[in-house]
Design a protein around this motif. Structure first.
Motif, PDB file in Angstrom:
ATOM      1  N   THR A  68     -15.135  -0.382  -6.436  1.00  0.00           N
ATOM      2  CA  THR A  68     -15.545  -0.431  -5.035  1.00  0.00           C
ATOM      3  C   THR A  68     -14.635  -1.330  -4.210  1.00  0.00           C
ATOM      4  O   THR A  68     -14.532  -1.153  -3.003  1.00  0.00           O
ATOM      5  N   ARG A  69     -13.985  -2.283  -4.836  1.00  0.00           N
ATOM      6  CA  ARG A  69     -13.032  -3.171  -4.142  1.00  0.00           C
ATOM      7  C   ARG A  69     -11.876  -3.484  -5.083  1.00  0.00           C
ATOM      8  O   ARG A  69     -12.032  -3.528  -6.289  1.00  0.00           O
ATOM      9  N   GLY A  70     -10.745  -3.746  -4.482  1.00  0.00           N
ATOM     10  CA  GLY A  70      -9.574  -4.162  -5.236  1.00  0.00           C
ATOM     11  C   GLY A  70      -8.673  -4.964  -4.325  1.00  0.00           C
ATOM     12  O   GLY A  70      -8.956  -5.143  -3.142  1.00  0.00           O
ATOM     13  N   LYS A  71      -7.591  -5.442  -4.888  1.00  0.00           N
ATOM     14  CA  LYS A  71      -6.629  -6.211  -4.117  1.00  0.00           C
ATOM     15  C   LYS A  71      -5.237  -5.655  -4.387  1.00  0.00           C
ATOM     16  O   LYS A  71      -4.889  -5.374  -5.526  1.00  0.00           O
ATOM     17  N   ALA A  72      -4.473  -5.502  -3.330  1.00  0.00           N
ATOM     18  CA  ALA A  72      -3.089  -5.057  -3.485  1.00  0.00           C
ATOM     19  C   ALA A  72      -2.300  -6.136  -4.215  1.00  0.00           C
ATOM     20  O   ALA A  72      -2.626  -7.327  -4.135  1.00  0.00           O
ATOM     21  N   LEU A  73      -1.280  -5.722  -4.915  1.00  0.00           N
ATOM     22  CA  LEU A  73      -0.399  -6.690  -5.564  1.00  0.00           C
ATOM     23  C   LEU A  73       0.232  -7.590  -4.510  1.00  0.00           C
ATOM     24  O   LEU A  73       0.465  -7.151  -3.370  1.00  0.00           O
ATOM     25  N   PRO A  74       0.540  -8.838  -4.864  1.00  0.00           N
ATOM     26  CA  PRO A  74       1.163  -9.746  -3.890  1.00  0.00           C
ATOM     27  C   PRO A  74       2.416  -9.163  -3.236  1.00  0.00           C
ATOM     28  O   PRO A  74       2.631  -9.352  -2.044  1.00  0.00           O
ATOM     29  N   LYS A  75       3.225  -8.424  -3.998  1.00  0.00           N
ATOM     30  CA  LYS A  75       4.448  -7.845  -3.405  1.00  0.00           C
ATOM     31  C   LYS A  75       4.132  -6.792  -2.342  1.00  0.00           C
ATOM     32  O   LYS A  75       4.997  -6.416  -1.562  1.00  0.00           O
ATOM     33  N   TYR A  76       2.861  -6.318  -2.310  1.00  0.00           N
ATOM     34  CA  TYR A  76       2.429  -5.364  -1.286  1.00  0.00           C
ATOM     35  C   TYR A  76       1.511  -6.026  -0.260  1.00  0.00           C
ATOM     36  O   TYR A  76       0.784  -5.354   0.460  1.00  0.00           O
ATOM     37  N   GLY A  77       1.497  -7.336  -0.221  1.00  0.00           N
ATOM     38  CA  GLY A  77       0.737  -8.060   0.782  1.00  0.00           C
ATOM     39  C   GLY A  77      -0.590  -8.628   0.322  1.00  0.00           C
ATOM     40  O   GLY A  77      -1.204  -9.424   1.018  1.00  0.00           O
ATOM     41  N   GLY A  78      -1.088  -8.201  -0.846  1.00  0.00           N
ATOM     42  CA  GLY A  78      -2.311  -8.762  -1.411  1.00  0.00           C
ATOM     43  C   GLY A  78      -3.594  -8.475  -0.661  1.00  0.00           C
ATOM     44  O   GLY A  78      -4.614  -9.104  -0.915  1.00  0.00           O
ATOM     45  N   GLY A  79      -3.581  -7.522   0.266  1.00  0.00           N
ATOM     46  CA  GLY A  79      -4.786  -7.228   1.060  1.00  0.00           C
ATOM     47  C   GLY A  79      -5.874  -6.536   0.266  1.00  0.00           C
ATOM     48  O   GLY A  79      -5.654  -6.035  -0.838  1.00  0.00           O
ATOM     49  N   THR A  80      -7.058  -6.507   0.838  1.00  0.00           N
ATOM     50  CA  THR A  80      -8.201  -5.838   0.203  1.00  0.00           C
ATOM     51  C   THR A  80      -8.036  -4.328   0.279  1.00  0.00           C
ATOM     52  O   THR A  80      -7.690  -3.780   1.323  1.00  0.00           O
ATOM     53  N   LEU A  81      -8.311  -3.676  -0.835  1.00  0.00           N
ATOM     54  CA  LEU A  81      -8.310  -2.223  -0.924  1.00  0.00           C
ATOM     55  C   LEU A  81      -9.753  -1.788  -1.142  1.00  0.00           C
ATOM     56  O   LEU A  81     -10.445  -2.327  -1.997  1.00  0.00           O
ATOM     57  N   TYR A  82     -10.205  -0.835  -0.368  1.00  0.00           N
ATOM     58  CA  TYR A  82     -11.588  -0.388  -0.427  1.00  0.00           C
ATOM     59  C   TYR A  82     -11.699   0.924  -1.196  1.00  0.00           C
ATOM     60  O   TYR A  82     -10.956   1.861  -0.945  1.00  0.00           O
ATOM     61  N   TYR A  83     -12.614   0.946  -2.153  1.00  0.00           N
ATOM     62  CA  TYR A  83     -12.894   2.123  -2.973  1.00  0.00           C
ATOM     63  C   TYR A  83     -11.631   2.673  -3.647  1.00  0.00           C
ATOM     64  O   TYR A  83     -11.369   3.873  -3.605  1.00  0.00           O
ATOM     65  N   PRO A  84     -10.846   1.808  -4.297  1.00  0.00           N
ATOM     66  CA  PRO A  84      -9.622   2.289  -4.938  1.00  0.00           C
ATOM     67  C   PRO A  84      -9.917   3.165  -6.160  1.00  0.00           C
ATOM     68  O   PRO A  84     -10.844   2.885  -6.927  1.00  0.00           O
ATOM     69  N   GLN A  85      -9.125   4.225  -6.278  1.00  0.00           N
ATOM     70  CA  GLN A  85      -9.207   5.136  -7.417  1.00  0.00           C
ATOM     71  C   GLN A  85      -7.790   5.359  -7.915  1.00  0.00           C
ATOM     72  O   GLN A  85      -6.944   5.891  -7.194  1.00  0.00           O
ATOM     73  N   ARG A  86      -7.535   4.912  -9.146  1.00  0.00           N
ATOM     74  CA  ARG A  86      -6.174   4.957  -9.701  1.00  0.00           C
ATOM     75  C   ARG A  86      -5.800   6.375 -10.133  1.00  0.00           C
ATOM     76  O   ARG A  86      -6.577   7.076 -10.758  1.00  0.00           O
ATOM     77  N   LEU A  87      -4.560   6.757  -9.772  1.00  0.00           N
ATOM     78  CA  LEU A  87      -4.010   8.036 -10.213  1.00  0.00           C
ATOM     79  C   LEU A  87      -2.998   7.834 -11.331  1.00  0.00           C
ATOM     80  O   LEU A  87      -3.090   8.452 -12.381  1.00  0.00           O
ATOM     81  N   VAL A  88      -2.020   6.953 -11.082  1.00  0.00           N
ATOM     82  CA  VAL A  88      -0.984   6.681 -12.080  1.00  0.00           C
ATOM     83  C   VAL A  88      -0.299   5.368 -11.715  1.00  0.00           C
ATOM     84  O   VAL A  88      -0.019   5.117 -10.539  1.00  0.00           O
ATOM     85  N   GLY A  89      -0.070   4.515 -12.680  1.00  0.00           N
ATOM     86  CA  GLY A  89       0.600   3.238 -12.403  1.00  0.00           C
ATOM     87  C   GLY A  89      -0.071   2.482 -11.273  1.00  0.00           C
ATOM     88  O   GLY A  89      -1.269   2.244 -11.299  1.00  0.00           O
ATOM     89  N   HIS A  90       0.728   2.121 -10.257  1.00  0.00           N
ATOM     90  CA  HIS A  90       0.199   1.396  -9.096  1.00  0.00           C
ATOM     91  C   HIS A  90      -0.139   2.332  -7.938  1.00  0.00           C
ATOM     92  O   HIS A  90      -0.318   1.885  -6.809  1.00  0.00           O
ATOM     93  N   ILE A  91      -0.207   3.626  -8.212  1.00  0.00           N
ATOM     94  CA  ILE A  91      -0.514   4.602  -7.162  1.00  0.00           C
ATOM     95  C   ILE A  91      -2.013   4.871  -7.150  1.00  0.00           C
ATOM     96  O   ILE A  91      -2.592   5.322  -8.143  1.00  0.00           O
ATOM     97  N   LEU A  92      -2.624   4.558  -6.003  1.00  0.00           N
ATOM     98  CA  LEU A  92      -4.065   4.686  -5.830  1.00  0.00           C
ATOM     99  C   LEU A  92      -4.388   5.538  -4.609  1.00  0.00           C
ATOM    100  O   LEU A  92      -3.568   5.660  -3.698  1.00  0.00           O
TER     101      LEU A  92
END
Length: 140
Positions: A68-92
């Protein structure tokens, strides 16, 4: 919508049997996501995919690792991601505050937060996601 479905079937991403299940088609050219149940398009959303110099991968993927919640990697700004669903690697696929009507992400598929929540409740782990550069081009 039917043309979108035919295009996906034509490129081999789905078989006629798969078309009985839920699946998602992301069109990078149109910046849209269409959700199907069998042959019926049940939802469509505006999305924002990879900006120039970055890449949203194309092909067939499956949803896993739903949260239901996640956080972007620091290299991508570290912001909150809402309802993340992983597809492959770091692609959500995820909800985000900024979802312009053009490609702007680091590779993920951004959605408006309310749309991401709706999608999150609709998908199951293993839901197929077909990402294409131009879905209608597949018919030519």
């Amino acid at each position: 919508m039917f043309a979108t479905l035919l295009a996906v079937l034509a490129i081999g991403g789905l078989s006629a049997t798969d078309a009985q299940d839920k699946f998602i088609v992301v069109d990078l050219k149109d910046q849209t996501m269409t959700c199907f149940e069998g042959l019926e398009a049940v939802m469509q959303f505006s999305v924002s995919t990879a900006r120039p110099g970055k890449k949203t991968p194309t092909g067939t993927f499956f949803i896993h690792d739903k949260r239901t919640r996640g956080k972007a990697l620091p290299k991508y700004g570290g912001g909150t991601l809402y309802y993340p669903q992983r597809l492959v690697g770091h692609i959500l696929i995820h909800g985000y505050h900024s979802v312009p009507a053009y490609p702007a992400s680091n590779g993920c598929i951004r959605m408006h937060i309310a749309d991401a929540k709706k999608l999150y409740t609709w998908t199951d782990p293993g839901t197929r996601v077909q990402i294409e550069k131009d879905v209608l081009d597949c018919l030519l």
